[in-house]
Write a protein that holds these residues in place. Structure first.
Motif, short mmCIF file in Angstrom:
data_model
loop_
_atom_site.label_atom_id
_atom_site.label_comp_id
_atom_site.label_asym_id
_atom_site.label_seq_id
_atom_site.Cartn_x
_atom_site.Cartn_y
_atom_site.Cartn_z
N GLN A 41 -40.39 -7.91 -50.07
CA GLN A 41 -40.43 -9.29 -50.53
C GLN A 41 -39.31 -9.57 -51.53
OE1 GLN A 41 -44.40 -9.42 -52.12
NE2 GLN A 41 -45.37 -9.33 -50.11
N LEU A 42 -38.94 -8.53 -52.28
CA LEU A 42 -37.95 -8.71 -53.34
C LEU A 42 -36.52 -8.49 -52.88
CD1 LEU A 42 -39.58 -6.88 -56.34
CD2 LEU A 42 -39.14 -9.30 -56.05
N SER A 43 -36.36 -8.01 -51.63
CA SER A 43 -35.04 -7.54 -51.23
C SER A 43 -33.96 -8.62 -51.35
CB SER A 43 -35.09 -6.99 -49.80
OG SER A 43 -35.62 -7.96 -48.95
N MET A 44 -34.28 -9.86 -50.96
CA MET A 44 -33.25 -10.90 -51.00
C MET A 44 -32.90 -11.28 -52.43
SD MET A 44 -35.33 -12.73 -48.05
CE MET A 44 -36.74 -11.87 -48.65
N LEU A 45 -33.95 -11.38 -53.26
CA LEU A 45 -33.71 -11.69 -54.68
C LEU A 45 -32.90 -10.57 -55.32
CD1 LEU A 45 -34.15 -13.37 -57.21
CD2 LEU A 45 -36.34 -12.21 -57.53
N ALA A 46 -33.22 -9.32 -54.96
CA ALA A 46 -32.52 -8.19 -55.56
C ALA A 46 -31.02 -8.24 -55.24
CB ALA A 46 -33.12 -6.88 -55.05
N VAL A 47 -30.69 -8.61 -53.99
CA VAL A 47 -29.28 -8.68 -53.60
C VAL A 47 -28.57 -9.78 -54.39
CG1 VAL A 47 -27.74 -9.29 -51.69
CG2 VAL A 47 -29.60 -7.67 -51.32
N VAL A 48 -29.20 -10.96 -54.46
CA VAL A 48 -28.57 -12.07 -55.20
C VAL A 48 -28.43 -11.71 -56.67
CG1 VAL A 48 -28.76 -14.49 -55.87
CG2 VAL A 48 -29.44 -13.80 -53.61
N ALA A 49 -29.49 -11.13 -57.26
CA ALA A 49 -29.47 -10.83 -58.69
C ALA A 49 -28.44 -9.74 -59.01
CB ALA A 49 -30.86 -10.41 -59.15
N ALA A 50 -28.37 -8.72 -58.15
CA ALA A 50 -27.41 -7.63 -58.41
C ALA A 50 -25.98 -8.15 -58.36
CB ALA A 50 -27.61 -6.51 -57.39
N THR A 51 -25.69 -9.01 -57.37
CA THR A 51 -24.31 -9.51 -57.28
C THR A 51 -24.07 -10.61 -58.33
OG1 THR A 51 -25.03 -10.89 -55.44
CG2 THR A 51 -23.90 -8.87 -54.88
N MET A 52 -25.13 -11.30 -58.72
CA MET A 52 -25.00 -12.29 -59.82
C MET A 52 -24.62 -11.57 -61.12
SD MET A 52 -25.45 -15.47 -60.87
CE MET A 52 -26.75 -16.50 -60.24
N THR A 53 -25.13 -10.33 -61.28
CA THR A 53 -24.82 -9.55 -62.48
C THR A 53 -23.31 -9.37 -62.64
OG1 THR A 53 -26.88 -8.38 -62.05
CG2 THR A 53 -25.43 -7.41 -63.70
N ILE A 54 -22.61 -9.26 -61.50
CA ILE A 54 -21.16 -9.03 -61.55
C ILE A 54 -20.44 -10.16 -62.30
CG2 ILE A 54 -19.07 -8.70 -60.16
CD1 ILE A 54 -20.82 -7.51 -57.97
N VAL A 55 -20.84 -11.42 -62.03
CA VAL A 55 -20.17 -12.50 -62.78
C VAL A 55 -20.75 -12.66 -64.17
CG1 VAL A 55 -19.21 -13.90 -60.92
CG2 VAL A 55 -21.58 -14.26 -61.61
N MET A 56 -22.04 -12.36 -64.32
CA MET A 56 -22.67 -12.54 -65.63
C MET A 56 -22.16 -11.50 -66.64
SD MET A 56 -26.44 -14.08 -64.77
CE MET A 56 -26.92 -14.36 -66.47
N VAL A 57 -21.65 -10.39 -66.12
CA VAL A 57 -21.01 -9.39 -66.99
C VAL A 57 -19.85 -10.02 -67.76
CG1 VAL A 57 -19.39 -7.47 -66.73
CG2 VAL A 57 -21.69 -7.28 -65.79
N MET A 58 -19.17 -10.99 -67.11
CA MET A 58 -18.03 -11.65 -67.75
C MET A 58 -18.47 -12.89 -68.53
SD MET A 58 -15.37 -11.67 -64.57
CE MET A 58 -16.35 -12.88 -63.71
N ASN A 59 -19.77 -13.02 -68.77
CA ASN A 59 -20.34 -14.22 -69.40
C ASN A 59 -20.16 -15.45 -68.52
OD1 ASN A 59 -21.46 -13.21 -71.71
ND2 ASN A 59 -19.53 -13.32 -72.86
N ASP A 60 -19.97 -15.25 -67.22
CA ASP A 60 -19.86 -16.38 -66.31
C ASP A 60 -21.20 -16.57 -65.61
OD1 ASP A 60 -17.26 -17.06 -66.84
OD2 ASP A 60 -16.42 -15.72 -65.32
N ILE A 168 -33.95 -1.22 -47.56
CA ILE A 168 -32.83 -0.27 -47.55
C ILE A 168 -31.52 -1.01 -47.83
CG2 ILE A 168 -31.51 1.29 -46.06
CD1 ILE A 168 -34.26 1.90 -44.68
N THR A 169 -31.37 -2.20 -47.19
CA THR A 169 -30.16 -2.99 -47.42
C THR A 169 -30.02 -3.33 -48.90
OG1 THR A 169 -30.57 -3.95 -45.26
CG2 THR A 169 -28.90 -5.03 -46.62
N ALA A 170 -31.14 -3.81 -49.49
CA ALA A 170 -31.10 -4.19 -50.90
C ALA A 170 -30.75 -2.98 -51.76
CB ALA A 170 -32.44 -4.79 -51.32
N GLY A 171 -31.33 -1.82 -51.43
CA GLY A 171 -31.04 -0.60 -52.18
C GLY A 171 -29.56 -0.26 -52.13
N LEU A 172 -28.98 -0.40 -50.93
CA LEU A 172 -27.55 -0.10 -50.78
C LEU A 172 -26.69 -1.04 -51.62
CD1 LEU A 172 -27.07 0.64 -46.97
CD2 LEU A 172 -26.53 2.14 -48.90
N VAL A 173 -27.05 -2.35 -51.56
CA VAL A 173 -26.27 -3.34 -52.31
C VAL A 173 -26.35 -3.03 -53.81
CG1 VAL A 173 -26.09 -5.79 -52.94
CG2 VAL A 173 -26.51 -5.13 -50.56
N ILE A 174 -27.56 -2.71 -54.28
CA ILE A 174 -27.73 -2.40 -55.70
C ILE A 174 -26.89 -1.18 -56.07
CG2 ILE A 174 -29.40 -1.58 -57.42
CD1 ILE A 174 -31.48 -3.32 -55.84
#
Lengths: 316, 303
Positions: A41-60, A168-174
């Motif tokens: 159930q969380l896999s899609m949110l996990a993918v978006v949140a993990a990749t969102m972290t990449i821009v949020m690291v720059m305070n974006d 598994i996909t979400a795990g890989l992306v994370i």
């Protein structure tokens, strides 16, 4: 001491939540099947949140991830409808994500618009494009190939347990996001930009280029999540990804309360995602009113961030 | 801490009451829609008479979350699940329910082989009634503005029928087929769209009618027409659903002339009967159960 408490408060809260549900739902909560369900159930949110972290690291920020998820699903579905093979649809969906992300990056780093404003604009643009392409309709049924929707139902069987492909996909992306941010020069530079853009620029870091790449990775993640979503619901709808954005930002914020200097970390974001998912699952099983559930989730996010910011202030 | 304890206690109390009664989960992303709300209230009323424990779950627009909540309900081992969402989009969840032997009934949802049955109103018939009403009122000639929403299948079929009926009158021209932005509830954006159309067609009598696939755009169009001072032109407006706000507008005998009342309460009760039948082992033959509708005009809007 306060520092430790601040860092571990959210984690402690998560453990308490797990314990509470485990005690209240002894037969159904901590079962392999339920935990696998939650992970799926969380896999899609996990993918978006993990990749969102990449821009949020720059305070974006990227507010357009939800509508990008919808758009990529629609693009892939339109290509399926036109009779092309599944891989063409998937590639096109992901390509749209990269291009949309690049466009966000261009607006933010080259044109110099605040990320909040730029991605608010593209949120509307992507959403409008999804409506335009699909003519406002939900694409479903025979138009969606079974090999595509079947992906969301398939999994790898280990003994009696089937680990879903979405998990598994979400795990890989994370894992990939973790490697990028924690173990590459690219990631360290993004953290440097987040610390101080001006100083990073003066230190020779190519801020513009790195922000472009970071936003395109977030766009790619959003598109990937959109395709996972479309596979899970075996249909594509121009509004279906819109709920992902706020949850993803909430998860990153929850995660930020656990890191030492309050910076986003992929692993902590994952804990944030898990908190949101476990609350949803547990409270549904406890039959808590869905509106009460929404209030509680909001309050828990606020409580975690408040404790973190209060203890930070006391420390300074 | 105190609040946390209180919440914990209330959660305990909430869950302690239902040891033996039949548990039914009602799951929808559209609880904010008045129609869905009324149908679910009808279901709850009927279920409480039958002594069931009902858990209503609103995923606030998120369709994938409906699948998640179906999976949670299966884990919880409920006796039956009722969904108010397009079944094609939650197919994975329906399959899991079938595998677990838990019956799923559609409440104004859509037909699907994995549903025991779908209880709904006849959308084709409702759209036919209002579009024919307009065609007759404007004597088969004039320009008509349509408000549609093709993204949602039950509303999409209404538009298809209205298209066919207006297309069958050679002197009726569909001036515009508008899909309003529904994120604000549908009234405000429909009003803005209608204001623009009125501005583009300033001649009195240049717009004969507004056909809306549901009430909110009809109300938005009414506000736009009144705001533009063109209420006296005799523009006929119809909606579908006959929600309380629409009934009030129709009762004033102004431009908003007709809507169709779906009997959502009865729909919920009928769904409860289907659930009861399935739980008692009765075979459910009809896959779609239509609940009768009624046209609402100024004559009966107050009833």
């Amino acid at each position: 001491m306060i520092q430790k408490l601040r860092q571990s408060g959210t984690l402690l809260g998560f453990v308490l939540i797990l314990l509470f549900f485990a005690l209240k739902l002894p037969d159904t909560f901590l079962t392999a099947r339920n935990l696998i369900n939650i992970s799926q159930q969380l896999s899609m949110l996990a993918v978006v949140a993990a990749t969102m972290t990449i821009v949020m690291v720059m305070n974006d920020f990227d507010l357009s991830v939800g509508s990008m998820a919808s758009l990529s699903g629609i693009v892939a579905a339109m290509i399926f409808t036109a009779g092309y093979p599944v891989w063409v649809g998937l590639s096109a969906g992901l390509l749209v994500g990269v291009l949309g992300g690049l466009f966000n990056g261009f607006l933010v780093s080259v044109v110099g618009i605040l990320p909040f404003v730029a991605t608010l604009g593209t949120l509307t643009v992507f959403s409008g494009m999804a409506f335009l392409l699909s003519d406002g309709k939900t694409i479903f049924g025979r138009d969606i190939p079974t090999s595509f929707s079947g992906f969301a139902r398939s999994g790898i069987e280990i003994g009696d347990i089937k680990i879903p492909m979405l998990t598994i996909t979400a795990g890989l992306v994370i894992f990939i996001c973790w490697c990028i941010l924690e173990h590459t020069n690219f990631g360290r530079r993004l953290y440097a930009i987040g610390g101080n853009k001006e100083a990073s620029h003066l230190a020779g870091i190519k801020v513009v280029r790195l922000r472009l790449i970071a936003f395109s990775l977030t766009g790619l993640g959003a598109a990937g999540a959109g395709l996972m979503y479309a596979a899970r619901v075996a249909s594509a709808n121009p509004t279906q990804g819109s709920g992902l954005m706020l949850d993803a930002i909430a998860a990153v914020f929850l995660g930020m309360t656990m890191s030492r200097r309050g910076e986003p970390k992929v692993i902590y974001t994952l804990v944030g995602v898990l908190i949101l998912g476990v609350l949803d699952n547990g409270m549904t099983q406890l039959r808590v009113d869905s509106y009460v559930r929404e209030i509680l989730v909001g309050l828990i996010v606020l409580a975690a961030v408040s404790v973190s910011s209060l203890s930070k202030r006391r420390q300074s | 801490m105190k609040t946390l304890l209180k919440t914990a206690v209330s959660l305990f109390a909430f869950t302690a009451s239902s040891a033996l009664a039949e548990n039914v989960a009602v799951i929808t992303p559209y609880l904010a829609q008045p129609g869905t709300q009324m149908a679910i209230e009808g279901f709850e009323a009927s279920a409480s008479e039958k002594g069931w424990e009902v858990n209503v779950i609103d995923t606030a627009g998120d369709v994938a979350a409906v699948i998640s909540r179906i999976e949670d309900s299966i884990t919880q081992n409920v006796d039956a699940i009722v969904i108010a969402v397009d079944p094609a989009q939650v197919n994975v969840g329906l399959q899991s329910a079938k595998d677990a032997g838990i019956p799923v009934v559609g409440l104004d949802a859509g037909t699907d082989p994995l549903l025991v049955a779908n209880v709904t109103s006849n959308g084709y018939a409702m759209a036919a009634e209002t579009s024919v009403y307009i065609a007759n009122r404007i004597e088969g000639a004039g320009k008509v503005v349509m408000f549609v929403f093709d993204a949602f299948p039950p509303v999409q079929i209404r538009g298809v029928v209205a298209d066919a009926i207006f297309g069958n009158f050679p002197d009726i021209e569909v001036l515009d087929r508008v899909t309003p932005d529904v994120s604000d509830g549908g009234i405000a954006d429909s009003r803005a769209k209608m204001e623009a159309i009125l501005a583009a067609n300033p001649e009195p009598g240049s717009i004969a009618a507004v056909w809306a696939a549901w009430d909110q755009p009809a109300l938005g169009a009414l506000q736009a027409i009144e705001g533009a001072g063109r209420a006296g032109e005799g523009i006929v407006i119809t909606g579908i659903d006959a929600n309380p706000q629409a009934r009030d507008a129709i009762a004033l005998a102004g431009n908003f002339e007709a809507s169709i009342a779906q009997n959502f309460g009865a729909m919920g009760a009928a769904a409860a009967d289907v659930v009861a039948g399935v739980m008692s082992g009765t075979e459910q033959r009809a896959r779609v159960i239509y609940v009768p509708t009624k046209m609402v005009t100024a004559n009966n809007a107050g009833q």
